[in-house]
Design a protein around this motif. Structure first.
Motif, short mmCIF file in Angstrom:
data_model
loop_
_atom_site.label_atom_id
_atom_site.label_comp_id
_atom_site.label_asym_id
_atom_site.label_seq_id
_atom_site.Cartn_x
_atom_site.Cartn_y
_atom_site.Cartn_z
N PRO A 147 0.78 -1.24 0.00
CA PRO A 147 0.00 0.00 0.00
C PRO A 147 0.81 1.29 0.00
CG PRO A 147 -0.01 -1.00 2.19
CD PRO A 147 0.65 -1.99 1.27
N LYS A 148 2.09 1.24 0.36
CA LYS A 148 2.90 2.45 0.41
C LYS A 148 3.65 2.63 -0.90
CE LYS A 148 3.56 2.31 5.43
NZ LYS A 148 4.55 2.28 6.54
N HIS A 149 3.30 3.68 -1.66
CA HIS A 149 3.91 3.87 -2.97
C HIS A 149 5.34 4.40 -2.83
CE1 HIS A 149 3.12 8.14 -2.42
NE2 HIS A 149 3.74 8.41 -3.56
N ALA A 150 6.11 4.23 -3.87
CA ALA A 150 7.49 4.75 -3.92
C ALA A 150 7.69 5.37 -5.29
CB ALA A 150 8.50 3.63 -3.67
N LEU A 151 8.20 6.61 -5.30
CA LEU A 151 8.33 7.35 -6.55
C LEU A 151 9.73 7.93 -6.67
CD1 LEU A 151 7.06 8.62 -9.11
CD2 LEU A 151 6.34 10.54 -7.68
N THR A 152 10.38 7.66 -7.81
CA THR A 152 11.71 8.18 -8.10
C THR A 152 11.69 8.88 -9.46
OG1 THR A 152 12.79 6.36 -6.89
CG2 THR A 152 14.13 7.57 -8.50
N LEU A 153 12.24 10.09 -9.52
CA LEU A 153 12.43 10.78 -10.79
C LEU A 153 13.86 10.55 -11.26
CD1 LEU A 153 10.76 14.21 -9.91
CD2 LEU A 153 9.68 12.10 -10.71
N GLY A 177 10.71 8.24 0.42
CA GLY A 177 11.97 7.84 1.04
C GLY A 177 11.95 6.43 1.59
N ARG A 178 11.56 5.47 0.79
CA ARG A 178 11.51 4.08 1.24
C ARG A 178 12.93 3.49 1.34
NH1 ARG A 178 6.70 5.44 2.79
NH2 ARG A 178 5.21 5.72 1.08
N SER A 179 13.12 2.58 2.26
CA SER A 179 14.41 1.91 2.40
C SER A 179 14.79 1.20 1.11
CB SER A 179 14.36 0.89 3.54
OG SER A 179 14.18 1.53 4.78
N HIS A 180 16.03 1.40 0.66
CA HIS A 180 16.57 0.78 -0.55
C HIS A 180 15.82 1.20 -1.81
CE1 HIS A 180 18.97 -2.81 1.34
NE2 HIS A 180 19.07 -1.70 2.07
N GLN A 181 15.04 2.29 -1.74
CA GLN A 181 14.17 2.66 -2.87
C GLN A 181 14.93 2.80 -4.18
OE1 GLN A 181 11.24 5.82 -2.30
NE2 GLN A 181 11.87 6.74 -4.25
N LEU A 182 16.01 3.58 -4.19
CA LEU A 182 16.73 3.81 -5.44
C LEU A 182 17.37 2.52 -5.95
CD1 LEU A 182 18.43 7.24 -4.67
CD2 LEU A 182 16.22 6.79 -5.75
N ARG A 183 17.92 1.73 -5.05
CA ARG A 183 18.57 0.49 -5.45
C ARG A 183 17.57 -0.49 -6.06
NH1 ARG A 183 22.38 -0.33 -0.07
NH2 ARG A 183 23.41 -1.96 -1.30
N VAL A 184 16.40 -0.61 -5.44
CA VAL A 184 15.38 -1.54 -5.92
C VAL A 184 14.74 -1.02 -7.20
CG1 VAL A 184 13.18 -2.66 -5.38
CG2 VAL A 184 14.97 -2.50 -3.64
N HIS A 185 14.52 0.27 -7.30
CA HIS A 185 13.95 0.81 -8.54
C HIS A 185 14.87 0.60 -9.73
CE1 HIS A 185 10.57 3.67 -6.93
NE2 HIS A 185 10.24 2.40 -6.91
N MET A 186 16.18 0.67 -9.50
CA MET A 186 17.11 0.42 -10.61
C MET A 186 17.08 -1.06 -11.01
SD MET A 186 18.34 3.27 -11.63
CE MET A 186 16.64 3.76 -11.36
N VAL A 187 16.97 -1.94 -10.04
CA VAL A 187 16.80 -3.37 -10.35
C VAL A 187 15.50 -3.57 -11.13
CG1 VAL A 187 16.40 -5.66 -9.36
CG2 VAL A 187 18.14 -4.16 -8.37
N HIS A 188 14.46 -2.86 -10.71
CA HIS A 188 13.14 -3.01 -11.33
C HIS A 188 13.15 -2.65 -12.82
CE1 HIS A 188 8.80 -3.06 -11.60
NE2 HIS A 188 8.76 -1.79 -11.97
#
Length: 237
Positions: A147-153, A177-188
């Motif tokens: 339920p908690k969204h994560a957004l990276t530009l 500001g989710r934990s590991h957000q940038l790292r996981v979004h790049m994997v995604h």
């Protein structure tokens, strides 16, 4: 970065044995800006932001040895380097913490990711919920049902060759500001950050000696002056 029990014990013992001068010099070396209310520092890669359950070597603990009044506001992953702001009194801590809750501060990171990703100048956003996955500790994953969204530009800055491999330099701006957000979004998106000891494998891991993720820009309101302030830290990679 992972440590054996013996390594942790040795690091903890070494930290205790350092003289006061060590911590004052460390504080001087990492300081970007300091006044009566705030303290902006440039965290080295490989150093915890706060003490862990077993490893008692961290940025906060070292700053406390130099100034016991320092107070935590936010964190960076151990493997990430770059800008962090601390408060020097309770009022400043409360004021800036509220800014983070309201998502007022502006943060920008620079990263190098594996492979060629889009074209130079390309901009966009990654919107994908990120959560901790206990079966893959310490990994986080994208979960569309979370339920908690994560957004990276993001913005693609350049392409480079690193040890014979093509990598893409990108600017990343986390809105959440989710934990590991940038790292996981790049994997995604299929382009893991190079040198990532948790998410990268094979050449993507070995092509760089550290996680290529750096908090290069921070902007927020001074808790007393009320003015917007900006700090920069050039990428070390």
């Amino acid at each position: 970065m992972f440590f054996s029990d013996a390594s942790i014990a040795a690091l903890n013992a070494q930290e205790i044995a350092y003289p006061p001068e060590f911590f004052q010099q460390f504080a001087n070396d990492v300081t970007v800006y300091e006044d009566d209310d705030i303290w902006v520092v440039d965290k080295p890669a490989g150093l915890l932001s706060v003490d862990g359950k077993t490893l008692k070597v961290s940025l906060l603990a070292r700053l406390e040895r130099a100034n016991p009044a320092v107070k935590l506001i936010h964190r960076l992953d151990m493997d990430t380097s770059g800008l962090l702001i601390f408060a020097k009194n309770a009022a400043a801590q409360t004021h800036i913490s509220k800014q983070f809750i309201e998502r007022l501060p502006q943060k920008k990171y620079q990263a190098r990711v594996f492979g060629k990703w889009q074209e130079v100048g390309a901009k966009g956003e990654i919107s994908a919920p990120v959560r901790y996955e206990p079966t893959l500790k310490p990994r986080h994953i994208v979960d569309r049902d979370w339920p908690k969204h994560a957004l990276t530009l993001y913005e693609v800055l350049d392409f480079e060759v690193c040890q014979g491999q093509t990598v893409t330099r990108v600017a990343l701006k986390p809105v959440t500001g989710r934990s590991h957000q940038l790292r996981v979004h790049m994997v995604h998106v299929g382009h893991v950050i190079i040198g990532d000891p948790i998410y990268a494998e094979g050449s993507a891991l070995t092509v760089a000696p550290r996680l290529n993720l750096h908090a290069e820009h921070l902007r927020l309101k001074h808790p007393v002056l009320g003015a917007w302030m900006d700090w920069e830290s050039p990428s070390p990679f």
